[in-house]
Write a protein that holds these residues in place. Structure first.
Motif, PDB file in Angstrom:
ATOM      1  N   MET A  69     -12.262  34.373  -0.821  1.00 23.35           N
ATOM      2  CA  MET A  69     -11.841  33.095  -0.244  1.00 23.35           C
ATOM      3  C   MET A  69     -10.675  33.335   0.715  1.00 23.35           C
ATOM      4  SD  MET A  69     -11.958  30.357  -3.395  1.00 23.35           S
ATOM      5  CE  MET A  69     -10.989  31.366  -4.503  1.00 23.35           C
ATOM      6  N   ASP A  70     -10.653  32.501   1.786  1.00 22.69           N
ATOM      7  CA  ASP A  70      -9.539  32.553   2.726  1.00 22.69           C
ATOM      8  C   ASP A  70      -8.413  31.633   2.264  1.00 22.69           C
ATOM      9  OD1 ASP A  70     -10.884  34.316   4.382  1.00 22.69           O
ATOM     10  OD2 ASP A  70     -11.839  32.697   5.526  1.00 22.69           O
ATOM     11  N   PHE A  71      -7.193  31.981   2.682  1.00 24.33           N
ATOM     12  CA  PHE A  71      -6.031  31.139   2.376  1.00 24.33           C
ATOM     13  C   PHE A  71      -5.995  29.989   3.372  1.00 24.33           C
ATOM     14  CE2 PHE A  71      -1.645  29.827   2.874  1.00 24.33           C
ATOM     15  CZ  PHE A  71      -1.163  29.783   1.578  1.00 24.33           C
ATOM     16  N   ASP A  72      -5.975  28.744   2.872  1.00 31.38           N
ATOM     17  CA  ASP A  72      -5.971  27.560   3.728  1.00 31.38           C
ATOM     18  C   ASP A  72      -4.781  26.684   3.327  1.00 31.38           C
ATOM     19  OD1 ASP A  72      -6.381  25.197   5.098  1.00 31.38           O
ATOM     20  OD2 ASP A  72      -8.573  25.306   4.929  1.00 31.38           O
ATOM     21  N   GLU A  73      -3.845  26.502   4.257  1.00 32.55           N
ATOM     22  CA  GLU A  73      -2.641  25.717   3.972  1.00 32.55           C
ATOM     23  C   GLU A  73      -2.988  24.277   3.624  1.00 32.55           C
ATOM     24  OE1 GLU A  73       1.009  25.826   3.024  1.00 32.55           O
ATOM     25  OE2 GLU A  73       0.714  27.362   4.548  1.00 32.55           O
ATOM     26  N   ALA A  74      -4.044  23.743   4.259  1.00 31.34           N
ATOM     27  CA  ALA A  74      -4.438  22.362   3.980  1.00 31.34           C
ATOM     28  C   ALA A  74      -4.900  22.213   2.533  1.00 31.34           C
ATOM     29  CB  ALA A  74      -5.550  21.929   4.945  1.00 31.34           C
ATOM     30  N   VAL A  75      -5.614  23.207   2.034  1.00 33.91           N
ATOM     31  CA  VAL A  75      -6.062  23.166   0.639  1.00 33.91           C
ATOM     32  C   VAL A  75      -4.859  23.282  -0.298  1.00 33.91           C
ATOM     33  CG1 VAL A  75      -7.487  24.313  -1.115  1.00 33.91           C
ATOM     34  CG2 VAL A  75      -8.315  24.128   1.252  1.00 33.91           C
ATOM     35  N   ILE A  76      -3.911  24.152   0.073  1.00 35.70           N
ATOM     36  CA  ILE A  76      -2.692  24.299  -0.730  1.00 35.70           C
ATOM     37  C   ILE A  76      -1.956  22.967  -0.822  1.00 35.70           C
ATOM     38  CG2 ILE A  76      -0.370  25.319  -0.757  1.00 35.70           C
ATOM     39  CD1 ILE A  76      -2.409  27.249  -1.752  1.00 35.70           C
ATOM     40  N   GLN A  77      -1.914  22.244   0.302  1.00 34.58           N
ATOM     41  CA  GLN A  77      -1.225  20.961   0.326  1.00 34.58           C
ATOM     42  C   GLN A  77      -1.908  19.967  -0.614  1.00 34.58           C
ATOM     43  OE1 GLN A  77      -0.794  19.348   4.227  1.00 34.58           O
ATOM     44  NE2 GLN A  77      -0.064  17.366   3.494  1.00 34.58           N
ATOM     45  N   GLN A  78      -3.232  19.917  -0.576  1.00 37.25           N
ATOM     46  CA  GLN A  78      -3.964  19.030  -1.483  1.00 37.25           C
ATOM     47  C   GLN A  78      -3.746  19.444  -2.939  1.00 37.25           C
ATOM     48  OE1 GLN A  78      -8.078  18.166  -0.385  1.00 37.25           O
ATOM     49  NE2 GLN A  78      -7.637  18.800   1.734  1.00 37.25           N
ATOM     50  N   LEU A  79      -3.696  20.750  -3.165  1.00 35.51           N
ATOM     51  CA  LEU A  79      -3.474  21.263  -4.519  1.00 35.51           C
ATOM     52  C   LEU A  79      -2.101  20.832  -5.043  1.00 35.51           C
ATOM     53  CD1 LEU A  79      -4.088  23.088  -6.956  1.00 35.51           C
ATOM     54  CD2 LEU A  79      -3.277  25.032  -5.594  1.00 35.51           C
ATOM     55  N   VAL A  80      -1.090  20.958  -4.188  1.00 36.89           N
ATOM     56  CA  VAL A  80       0.273  20.565  -4.577  1.00 36.89           C
ATOM     57  C   VAL A  80       0.323  19.087  -4.923  1.00 36.89           C
ATOM     58  CG1 VAL A  80       2.638  20.290  -3.711  1.00 36.89           C
ATOM     59  CG2 VAL A  80       1.384  22.408  -3.269  1.00 36.89           C
TER      60      VAL A  80
END
Length: 737
Positions: free
Chosen positions: A504-515
């Motif tokens: 999997m690639d690192f996606d800042e947008a996904v990290i934001q949703q995760l947070v």
């Protein structure tokens, strides 16, 4: 006490001071002094007899300083205590705590010499004063050094003589000067010059001797007419002529770069009037008129400290006149009261001659000591003068003997950061005077400190509660901020590696949703919790995969519609530029360029002319190369861009919460107050989410102005920072450039 000369010297001293002693003092003193004869191990680098040196030092202290019973007995006995001939407890039992405390103070001061090779530093002088506590200790050391300088003329140890002379010049002479001991100060300076600058000393001495007769004749020729005129006016007075000291003449020769013959003011005439208080000024100006009528004055050399006394109380009238043989002569006019003040310390030459004072508190403290000495009272009151001013500062030694000044109450950790930020960040404790202590240990003047470090140690937030100095706190906050940024970077790399292992690639947008889904307010808090183990990394990766899978399914049309408020990212190929016509016809509903750090397919940069940050109203400008420059809507260049290149303007908006820091410049203007830069940097360092890049302050006519460059998250935090900066005393205006 086997030699007749020694007995005679001792008997002479005892005869002089016998009235100072209490019952039994003399008998006990003779008993103690008799033990010197039984000691064969007395080390004496100058070849001076220990008892004889003590007796002569005591005579100087009594005759020229005015020390009383405790001080005289302490002088006679302290060497015996240092040599182990008798103990300080014996001294206390036979002579009382006053004598024992002075002896103990001398022993403490002597120990300082073993710790530092930098005795010439100003810090050592201050440490010496604070360590002594009882000023009689310093007075005894001055008297002892005067006696030593008188005795070492026949010493063959050149190195020892030079060292003693250097210490007399840069340590003891200034101390004597500050305490109003002017005669001893001049003697120390002259004798130091004699041993350090042998040729210069004897050159000047021979010149003075050769010109003494002519100088005396000239002084007589000069003052006789004045004396006659003053007597005719019915004034009561006496006139003194004084020749400069050899050291003073040498200093003037070096400063003016001239030979002995070029020093025209080798002597000064002092006219001292016996006047009633209400007639002092009138009489002084009358004498001034008489002298200037007889001899031509130099108006540039007039010093009127009669009308407006110096801040230290010094009052006198100084004039320079052209006497017989066309020689310039300085004449000082004052009354008996003024002369007594100037000569005996209350206004003290140690200040008006330009000796630098290191601390205002030091000056006041020494002035109070000097005033007590000049009052002629029993100097036993000296034990009342403890160095209370040093409650605000301490002086400690490095392992190499260098002296460092810290605020009182400073801990080992304060000292570590005082040495270097890296030493502080790796500090685990210290050895203080050879004993292992923790970083919370409070330091005291005279401590020798060796910091213990470990490469594995890292700064901790609780350290802010350990340190006492603002310097250490600022360094800890900066270190915590740097550590935090580094930990976030390491944590992100760790998450990226785990994701890569799962293809999997690192996606800042996904990290934001995760947070957001985990209920954490800031992404920085999320990374911190991952770093310290509060969040399980495996659980974080699993939830990341769930959100990513859901997002992929949504993109393929198999997932639930996208929640309101979350905007889908669009590629550059789908974006349509607007011209002025399409804007008006579309009613303002047009495509919007979404700005996000993870945006793909669009080549955009933030304009340097206005430095937009998250939260600013922005627009895009398509450049010739095909990329897009993002400008603030209130950019200085915006009107021109809209007017000339409206067809290349695109609407733009920020996507979600900003996750990056943006560089902005603030213009700060205010009063040029002391510590203004320190206050600004201290305020910024307290916010972990603001990083200061640079500060450039210029000062002119009492005002300062400058640019402050910081990295900041968004406009909300920028507004908070501007409000805080405006609360700093002296800051008048803060604007964003």
């Amino acid at each position: 006490m086997t030699h007749d000369t020694e007995i005679t010297t001792l008997e002479t001293l005892l005869d002089s001071v016998r009235t100072l002693f209490h019952d039994g003092d003399e008998a006990h003193l003779r008993e103690f002094l008799g033990r010197y004869d039984d000691d064969d191990s007395t080390p004496d680098i100058f070849g001076l007899d220990t008892l004889k040196r003590s007796v002569r030092t005591a005579a100087i202290a009594y005759d020229e300083i005015g020390l009383k019973r405790d001080g005289i007995i302490a002088i006679m006995l302290y060497r015996g205590v240092l040599l182990g001939i008798f103990s300080n407890e014996e001294v206390r039992d036979h002579f009382g705590s006053g004598v024992a405390d002075i002896v103990g103070g001398i022993a403490k001061v002597q120990s300082l010499y073993e710790k530092t090779p930098t005795i010439s530093s100003e810090n050592f002088k201050n440490l010496l004063l604070s360590f002594a506590e009882d000023m009689r200790v310093i007075l005894i050391m001055i008297a002892d050094r005067v006696n030593l300088m008188r005795e070492i003329k026949d010493c063959d140890n050149v190195v020892a003589v030079r060292k003693a002379s250097e210490e007399a010049s840069y340590l003891y002479a200034p101390l004597a000067h500050k305490l109003g001991l002017y005669k001893l100060k001049s003697e120390l300076e002259d004798l130091s010059l004699k041993y350090l600058e042998h040729d210069a000393y004897y050159h000047i001495k021979e010149k003075l001797n050769a010109t003494k007769e002519s100088r005396d004749n000239y002084i007589t020729q000069f003052i006789v007419p004045i004396q006659q005129k003053l007597e005719q006016q019915g004034l009561k007075f006496h006139i003194k002529g004084r020749t400069k000291s050899i050291h003073s003449i040498w200093q003037k020769m070096k400063k003016q770069k001239c030979p002995f013959e070029g020093v025209y003011d080798l002597f000064a005439i002092r006219i001292i009037l016996d006047s009633a208080p209400e007639k002092e000024k009138m009489d002084c100006w009358q004498v001034y008129s008489i002298v200037t009528d007889m001899y031509q004055p130099n108006p540039k050399r007039l010093r009127d400290w009669l009308s407006v006394p110096k801040s230290n109380g010094y009052e006198s009238l100084h004039i320079t006149v052209l006497g017989p043989e066309q020689k310039w002569v300085e004449v000082q006019i004052r009354t008996e009261r003024m002369d007594d003040i100037a000569e005996h310390g209350l206004a003290a030459h140690w200040r008006y001659k330009g000796v630098k004072a290191t601390e205002g508190g030091m000056d006041e403290w020494l002035a109070s000591i000097r005033a007590a000495m000049e009052a002629g009272d029993d100097l036993e009151i000296m034990d009342q003068f403890k160095t209370s001013m040093y409650e605000k500062e301490i002086y400690v030694f490095t392992p190499k003997g260098d002296i460092q000044k810290l605020s009182a109450g400073a801990t080992v950790l304060d000292f570590a950061f005082h040495i270097h930020s890296k030493v502080g960040c790796q500090c685990t404790g210290a050895k203080v005077n050879g004993k292992v202590v923790n970083m919370r240990h409070e330091l005291h003047s005279g401590d020798q400190v060796q910091i213990v470090t470990s490469a594995q140690q890292k700064p901790k937030r609780e350290w802010l509660q350990i340190v006492r100095t603002s310097r250490a706190k600022a360094k800890i906050r900066l270190a915590l901020k740097e550590t935090f940024v580094k930990e976030i970077s390491i944590t992100k790399e760790m998450i990226e590696r785990r994701l890569k292992n799962r293809k999997m690639d690192f996606d800042e947008a996904v990290i934001q949703q995760l947070v957001k889904k985990m209920g954490i307010k800031e992404v920085s808090d999320f990374y911190r919790q991952v770093a310290d183990g509060t969040l399980d990394i495996q659980n974080v990766i699993d939830k990341y995969q769930e959100i990513r899978n859901a997002k992929t399914a949504q993109a393929q049309g198999t997932a639930m519609p996208q929640p309101a408020g979350e905007q889908e990212h669009r590629s550059a190929s789908e974006f349509v530029l607007r011209d002025d016509v399409s804007r008006s016809s579309s009613g303002g509903h047009s495509d919007v360029l979404v700005i996000d750090q993870r945006q793909k397919g669009i080549d955009y940069t933030l304009a340097n002319c206005c430095h937009p940050i998250y939260g600013d109203e922005i627009f895009g400008f398509v450049t010739v190369s095909g990329g897009i420059k993002i400008h603030r809507c209130d950019c200085p260049n915006a009107p021109e861009l809209h007017k000339r290149f409206g067809y290349r303007i695109v609407d733009a908006a920020w996507s979600g919460k900003g996750q990056s820091q943006y560089s902005i410049t603030l213009r700060v203007v205010g009063n040029d107050d002391i510590g203004i830069v320190s206050n600004i940097t201290s305020l910024i360092s307290k916010d972990e989410r603001i990083m200061m890049r640079s500060i450039n302050i210029d000062s002119h006519d009492g005002l300062f102005s400058g640019n402050l460059v910081v990295n900041i998250d968004d406009t909300n935090r920028l507004e908070q920072l501007i409000r805080k900066l405006k609360t700093i005393k002296g800051v008048k205006q803060v604007t964003r450039i």
